[in-house]
Motif scaffolding. Sequence first.
Motif, PDB file in Angstrom:
ATOM      1  N   VAL A 124       0.838  -1.194   0.000  1.00 53.28           N
ATOM      2  CA  VAL A 124       0.000   0.000   0.000  1.00 53.28           C
ATOM      3  C   VAL A 124       0.875   1.247   0.000  1.00 53.28           C
ATOM      4  CG1 VAL A 124      -1.613   1.358   1.397  1.00 53.28           C
ATOM      5  CG2 VAL A 124      -2.025  -1.082   1.036  1.00 53.28           C
ATOM      6  N   ALA A 125       1.958   1.223   0.770  1.00 49.72           N
ATOM      7  CA  ALA A 125       2.847   2.381   0.833  1.00 49.72           C
ATOM      8  C   ALA A 125       3.419   2.714  -0.543  1.00 49.72           C
ATOM      9  CB  ALA A 125       3.976   2.128   1.828  1.00 49.72           C
ATOM     10  N   GLU A 126       3.808   1.709  -1.305  1.00 45.86           N
ATOM     11  CA  GLU A 126       4.315   1.949  -2.661  1.00 45.86           C
ATOM     12  C   GLU A 126       3.222   2.534  -3.548  1.00 45.86           C
ATOM     13  OE1 GLU A 126       7.817  -1.428  -3.172  1.00 45.86           O
ATOM     14  OE2 GLU A 126       5.756  -1.911  -3.779  1.00 45.86           O
ATOM     15  N   CYS A 127       1.998   2.024  -3.410  1.00 43.74           N
ATOM     16  CA  CYS A 127       0.880   2.556  -4.187  1.00 43.74           C
ATOM     17  C   CYS A 127       0.638   4.020  -3.848  1.00 43.74           C
ATOM     18  CB  CYS A 127      -0.388   1.755  -3.918  1.00 43.74           C
ATOM     19  SG  CYS A 127      -0.387   0.070  -4.570  1.00 43.74           S
ATOM     20  N   GLU A 128       0.703   4.352  -2.567  1.00 42.20           N
ATOM     21  CA  GLU A 128       0.504   5.740  -2.141  1.00 42.20           C
ATOM     22  C   GLU A 128       1.578   6.650  -2.725  1.00 42.20           C
ATOM     23  OE1 GLU A 128      -1.723   5.006   2.159  1.00 42.20           O
ATOM     24  OE2 GLU A 128       0.472   5.157   2.074  1.00 42.20           O
ATOM     25  N   THR A 129       2.810   6.163  -2.785  1.00 41.57           N
ATOM     26  CA  THR A 129       3.897   6.947  -3.369  1.00 41.57           C
ATOM     27  C   THR A 129       3.653   7.198  -4.849  1.00 41.57           C
ATOM     28  OG1 THR A 129       5.465   6.031  -1.766  1.00 41.57           O
ATOM     29  CG2 THR A 129       6.393   7.055  -3.730  1.00 41.57           C
ATOM     30  N   ILE A 130       3.160   6.183  -5.560  1.00 40.95           N
ATOM     31  CA  ILE A 130       2.842   6.345  -6.980  1.00 40.95           C
ATOM     32  C   ILE A 130       1.715   7.358  -7.166  1.00 40.95           C
ATOM     33  CG2 ILE A 130       1.851   5.176  -8.994  1.00 40.95           C
ATOM     34  CD1 ILE A 130       3.363   2.640  -8.080  1.00 40.95           C
ATOM     35  N   CYS A 131       0.673   7.258  -6.350  1.00 40.35           N
ATOM     36  CA  CYS A 131      -0.448   8.206  -6.443  1.00 40.35           C
ATOM     37  C   CYS A 131       0.048   9.632  -6.243  1.00 40.35           C
ATOM     38  CB  CYS A 131      -1.502   7.870  -5.392  1.00 40.35           C
ATOM     39  SG  CYS A 131      -2.468   6.383  -5.709  1.00 40.35           S
ATOM     40  N   ALA A 139      -5.485   5.807 -10.278  1.00 41.15           N
ATOM     41  CA  ALA A 139      -4.426   5.336  -9.386  1.00 41.15           C
ATOM     42  C   ALA A 139      -5.004   4.924  -8.039  1.00 41.15           C
ATOM     43  CB  ALA A 139      -3.367   6.424  -9.214  1.00 41.15           C
ATOM     44  N   GLN A 140      -6.006   5.667  -7.567  1.00 43.54           N
ATOM     45  CA  GLN A 140      -6.641   5.325  -6.298  1.00 43.54           C
ATOM     46  C   GLN A 140      -7.346   3.974  -6.384  1.00 43.54           C
ATOM     47  OE1 GLN A 140      -6.215   7.229  -3.557  1.00 43.54           O
ATOM     48  NE2 GLN A 140      -7.272   5.694  -2.307  1.00 43.54           N
ATOM     49  N   ASP A 141      -7.946   3.673  -7.542  1.00 42.38           N
ATOM     50  CA  ASP A 141      -8.563   2.358  -7.744  1.00 42.38           C
ATOM     51  C   ASP A 141      -7.517   1.256  -7.609  1.00 42.38           C
ATOM     52  OD1 ASP A 141     -11.158   3.338  -8.241  1.00 42.38           O
ATOM     53  OD2 ASP A 141     -10.747   3.582 -10.384  1.00 42.38           O
ATOM     54  N   GLY A 142      -6.360   1.474  -8.204  1.00 42.75           N
ATOM     55  CA  GLY A 142      -5.290   0.485  -8.102  1.00 42.75           C
ATOM     56  C   GLY A 142      -4.841   0.289  -6.676  1.00 42.75           C
ATOM     57  N   LEU A 143      -4.723   1.385  -5.936  1.00 41.26           N
ATOM     58  CA  LEU A 143      -4.337   1.312  -4.528  1.00 41.26           C
ATOM     59  C   LEU A 143      -5.368   0.526  -3.718  1.00 41.26           C
ATOM     60  CD1 LEU A 143      -3.048   4.269  -2.355  1.00 41.26           C
ATOM     61  CD2 LEU A 143      -4.767   2.709  -1.493  1.00 41.26           C
ATOM     62  N   GLU A 144      -6.647   0.811  -3.921  1.00 50.13           N
ATOM     63  CA  GLU A 144      -7.687   0.153  -3.124  1.00 50.13           C
ATOM     64  C   GLU A 144      -7.759  -1.338  -3.419  1.00 50.13           C
ATOM     65  OE1 GLU A 144      -9.020   1.513  -0.633  1.00 50.13           O
ATOM     66  OE2 GLU A 144      -8.314   3.540  -1.058  1.00 50.13           O
ATOM     67  N   ALA A 145      -7.502  -1.732  -4.656  1.00 48.31           N
ATOM     68  CA  ALA A 145      -7.484  -3.161  -4.978  1.00 48.31           C
ATOM     69  C   ALA A 145      -6.347  -3.861  -4.246  1.00 48.31           C
ATOM     70  CB  ALA A 145      -7.357  -3.353  -6.493  1.00 48.31           C
ATOM     71  N   VAL A 146      -5.180  -3.222  -4.206  1.00 55.06           N
ATOM     72  CA  VAL A 146      -4.051  -3.779  -3.452  1.00 55.06           C
ATOM     73  C   VAL A 146      -4.394  -3.835  -1.969  1.00 55.06           C
ATOM     74  CG1 VAL A 146      -1.666  -3.357  -2.726  1.00 55.06           C
ATOM     75  CG2 VAL A 146      -2.303  -3.111  -5.136  1.00 55.06           C
ATOM     76  N   ARG A 147      -5.071  -2.821  -1.456  1.00 56.96           N
ATOM     77  CA  ARG A 147      -5.439  -2.813  -0.040  1.00 56.96           C
ATOM     78  C   ARG A 147      -6.335  -4.006   0.304  1.00 56.96           C
ATOM     79  NH1 ARG A 147      -5.332   1.788   2.924  1.00 56.96           N
ATOM     80  NH2 ARG A 147      -5.864   3.126   1.139  1.00 56.96           N
ATOM     81  N   ILE A 148      -7.281  -4.331  -0.565  1.00 58.49           N
ATOM     82  CA  ILE A 148      -8.158  -5.480  -0.323  1.00 58.49           C
ATOM     83  C   ILE A 148      -7.350  -6.780  -0.350  1.00 58.49           C
ATOM     84  CG2 ILE A 148     -10.124  -6.799  -1.196  1.00 58.49           C
ATOM     85  CD1 ILE A 148     -11.156  -4.107  -2.382  1.00 58.49           C
TER      86      ILE A 148
END
Length: 315
Positions: free
Chosen positions: A86-93, A290-299
């Motif tokens: 999730v942290a990596e996804c947040e950095t990308i966002c 990008a937020q959609d991608g992050l939320e999918a990883v979070r699940i």
Amino acid sequence: MGKVHARAYSKMPDVQLVGGFDSHSERLAAFSQEFGAEASPSMDSLLASVDVVDVCVPTHRHAEYALRAIEAGKAVVCEKPMARTVAECETICEAAARKGTTFMPAQVLRFFPEFKKAQEMVASGSVGNVATVRTRRGGDFPRAAADWYADFDKSGGAMLDLIIHDFDWIRWTFGPIQRVFARAITFDGYDHLDYALVMMKTKSGAIVHTEGIWCEPTGFRVAFEICGDRGMLEYDSGKSAPLITAVREEAGSIAGVSIPESPSNTDPYFDELRHFIDCVQSGASPDVSAQDGLEAVRISLAAIESVKTGRAVYL
């Protein structure tokens, strides 16, 4: 997946496949020869010659390459999962927003005609208020260079790499997820086998069962069932008429005939990347954010946490 994407781009008259970069020189040479693209000697060399970067590397390196491209001001489409954490996804966002670049996680299931049609029917109220959802996705254990799928720290197993497809589609179709509880054999010591059953509850109240299978040698198959108070949708990729609808009459009885639906037969990978290129050219925001991608990883990571702890995880 890189070749699948390259074939899609090769069908677009307004797109030139300029080059590719791969740390494996022999694989890069074969790619270059097949698609007539330059074999870039480094990532920096590639970034200097392109407008768009398509990241199709193993999951644990998604953030590394996506961020380098974003910081160079390039439009980026990144294969799912968007990143390993999730942290990596947040950095990308954050980076994509700061640089103002077009970024899209490649959650291609939204572009499969049966899944797109089902989402549209749910949104239109065709099945009424959705009560239960079941999805199933799987086949044999995937094999790749250096056997990286078998390294959980790199791939995240079936819960991150495989059924993240379903998690994104479920969130898109039925709304945010409230609670996740999962059981799996991921950490039980099996050699090149993985299986997960993930139970979720959406904030709207629907109960969802998602099954991910990397232990079935008979071939890849996906399926879903959606049950609402007005009817049901059923899909099975193994059936000749895969998308079936059954609707209730006003009096509450089941209509006597199930009606097969036949969505247009298109290439979802082409449609996905065509949509991305159109957004790059027009400046529009991609349908998958990008937020959609992050939320999918979070699940996905919540499911993994649930397996490890034996407890439900609330999002």
